[in-house]
Design an enzyme around this catalytic site. Structure first.
Site, PDB file in Angstrom:
ATOM      1  N   ASP A  66       0.839  -1.198   0.000  1.00 39.98           N
ATOM      2  CA  ASP A  66       0.000   0.000   0.000  1.00 39.98           C
ATOM      3  C   ASP A  66       0.872   1.245   0.000  1.00 39.98           C
ATOM      4  O   ASP A  66       2.048   1.211   0.383  1.00 39.98           O
ATOM      5  CB  ASP A  66      -0.949   0.008   1.201  1.00 39.98           C
ATOM      6  CG  ASP A  66      -0.224  -0.013   2.535  1.00 39.98           C
ATOM      7  OD1 ASP A  66       0.700  -0.838   2.703  1.00 39.98           O
ATOM      8  OD2 ASP A  66      -0.571   0.792   3.418  1.00 39.98           O
ATOM      9  N   GLU A  74       0.009  -1.115   5.736  1.00 36.36           N
ATOM     10  CA  GLU A  74       1.061  -0.574   6.601  1.00 36.36           C
ATOM     11  C   GLU A  74       0.874   0.908   6.862  1.00 36.36           C
ATOM     12  O   GLU A  74       1.139   1.397   7.961  1.00 36.36           O
ATOM     13  CB  GLU A  74       2.432  -0.844   5.965  1.00 36.36           C
ATOM     14  CG  GLU A  74       3.614  -0.643   6.908  1.00 36.36           C
ATOM     15  CD  GLU A  74       4.128   0.797   6.939  1.00 36.36           C
ATOM     16  OE1 GLU A  74       4.902   1.136   7.858  1.00 36.36           O
ATOM     17  OE2 GLU A  74       3.754   1.586   6.036  1.00 36.36           O
TER      18      GLU A  74
END
Length: 456
Positions: free
Chosen positions: A88, A152
């Site tokens: 991400d 994350e």
């Protein structure tokens, strides 16, 4: 002796191809498209599938853990060495980029694009390091598991879920910080500050979308026409070397201030648009919110004015006012803090509560865990030795940081690269970059370090 640098260079174009493919996917958390097996939205699901396909293409065993995370197993052995990266990315301010952030551009030996340095490029570096060891058929005593999550940047619930369903590796590292090796990470804390404050002449203030990014843009709406506010605001921008604009909206004025984004762990590297805007507004308004922000956050990255200016073995506490929304008199602020491991929750919360009481505000918070590993441990010393062997850098020693990484998600794990001490990869900023030479060097370092730790 194995020439890992040469082996990486043989595969350089393949690495760049894979990084380009991953970075084409705008894998920002998207609650609107979240559903079963794609808990963080369709784009994050697409990125996870793309990374799994890379592993399948190369003939390795792959596992999808319900869309939260996945892994690729390389080599044999009962014990596992983990390399943890994330797919991400943080959102982009499209107007601040010189190129399309989701189409990797190579200029002057550097890749530009969202994710090239945080963390798709480094994840590919770790993957290829393990792949090289496997393709050279080097004798190893444990398999390497490339683990990748999709959340994350928004709390790491991805790896929390993953490790509820999969075993911890024996040891590992995450290529999601800087060189040399990181043996300590401050605890992350989020304080959400809310309350009602009389508007006075302030209609609304809006800044920031992610708490772990220094906000780059702030918009404020104030009572009074364009002419009344333009002169003082433009003078303020000029005095502070800032850019912005003034727009007329009926009997009201819209002010826009441009700062500079940065990672919340290094707020001093950015220019916080929200705090600068409130600094200006405090000169034209008695509104308590703008005075609170000005008094407690303007030109203060270490919490001194909040009463939490602590320092520990890992350095100073840092603060970042990441999100500010003020509408119809309601305040909603979120602050990111990075806290040395010696500091207790009470030491933080009591002075903050006392400060907020003066302005009629309240807070709720979450304080995470710090990471601190013995810098003399075999893992830290082996990783650092590999770094030195390729850089000759004896000056920069193992370090602690304010950033939080996947290293906190499992025992016996640290952050290791991939940003070099001399580089600025513009993490979480416009025009994120990664030098191809640095990519190659980092991959060689990872390969050597990994082999030293898993060889028979």
């Amino acid at each position: 002796m194995i020439d890992f640098l040469n082996e990486v260079n043989k595969r350089k174009e393949d690495m760049i191809r894979d990084i380009k493919m991953l970075c084409q996917i705008p894998s920002v958390f998207d609650e609107a498209t979240a559903q079963e097996n794609q808990p963080f939205g369709k784009a994050c699901r697409d990125a996870l599938d793309a990374m799994l396909e890379i592993g399948k293409r190369d003939g390795f065993e792959c596992l999808d853990v319900d869309g939260y995370a996945g892994h690729i197993d390389i080599g044999e052995g009962e014990d596992i060495f983990g390399i943890l990266g994330h797919l991400d990315v943080v959102p982009c301010n499209l107007s601040g980029w010189n190129t399309n952030p989701y189409e990797v551009v190579i200029e002057d030996g550097k890749m530009y694009g969202r994710g090239v340095a945080d963390d798709k490029g480094p994840l590919i570096a770790g993957y290829y390091a393990a792949k090289i060891i496997h393709e050279l058929n080097l004798p190893v005593k444990m398999k390497t598991r490339i683990i990748f999550g999709c959340n994350e940047e928004s709390g790491s619930s991805c790896v929390k879920y993953y490790f509820q369903h999969q075993p911890f590796p024996k040891m590992g590292f995450t290529p999601d910080a800087g060189f040399p090796v990181v043996y300590g990470e401050k605890a992350g804390a989020h304080y959400r500050i809310t309350g009602n404050i009389d508007k006075e002449n302030i209609i609304g203030i809006y800044s920031g979308t992610k708490v772990n990014v220094v906000p780059e843009v702030c918009e404020a709406y104030v009572v009074g026409n364009y002419k009344q506010n333009r002169e003082s605001f433009m003078a303020f921008l000029n005095e502070n070397g800032l850019e912005g604009s003034v727009e007329e909206e009926g009997n009201h004025t819209k002010l826009i201030l441009m700062g500079k984004s940065a990672h919340a762990s290094t707020p001093e590297l950015g220019i916080n648009a929200a705090t600068y805007m409130c600094h200006y507004l405090s000169t034209i308004s008695q509104n308590k919110l703008v005075h609170f922000v000005n008094d407690c956050f303007y030109n203060d990255h270490n919490g001194k004015n909040l009463g939490v200016g602590y320092q520990g073995a890992m350095g100073l506490l840092t603060t970042n006012l990441g999100i500010l929304n003020y509408k119809d008199g309601y305040v909603d602020i979120t602050v990111d803090m990075r806290v040395p491991h010696e500091i207790t929750e009470q030491q933080l919360t009591q002075p903050i509560d006392e400060c907020l009481e003066k302005y009629g505000l309240k807070q709720t918070h979450h304080l995470g865990q710090a990471l601190y590993m013995d810098p003399e441990s075999p893992l830290v010393k082996t990783l650092h030795s590999a770094y030195v062997s390729f850089t000759g850098d004896y000056e920069n020693q193992p370090q602690t940081i304010g950033g939080g990484t996947y290293a906190k998600s499992m025992p016996n794990c640290v952050a290791f690269g991939s940003e070099f001490p001399y580089a600025d990869n513009k993490i979480h900023q416009n025009n994120e970059e990664f030098s191809i030479d640095d990519l190659v060097k980092a991959t060689a370092i990872y390969a050597k370090a990994l082999y030293e730790l898993i060889k028979e």
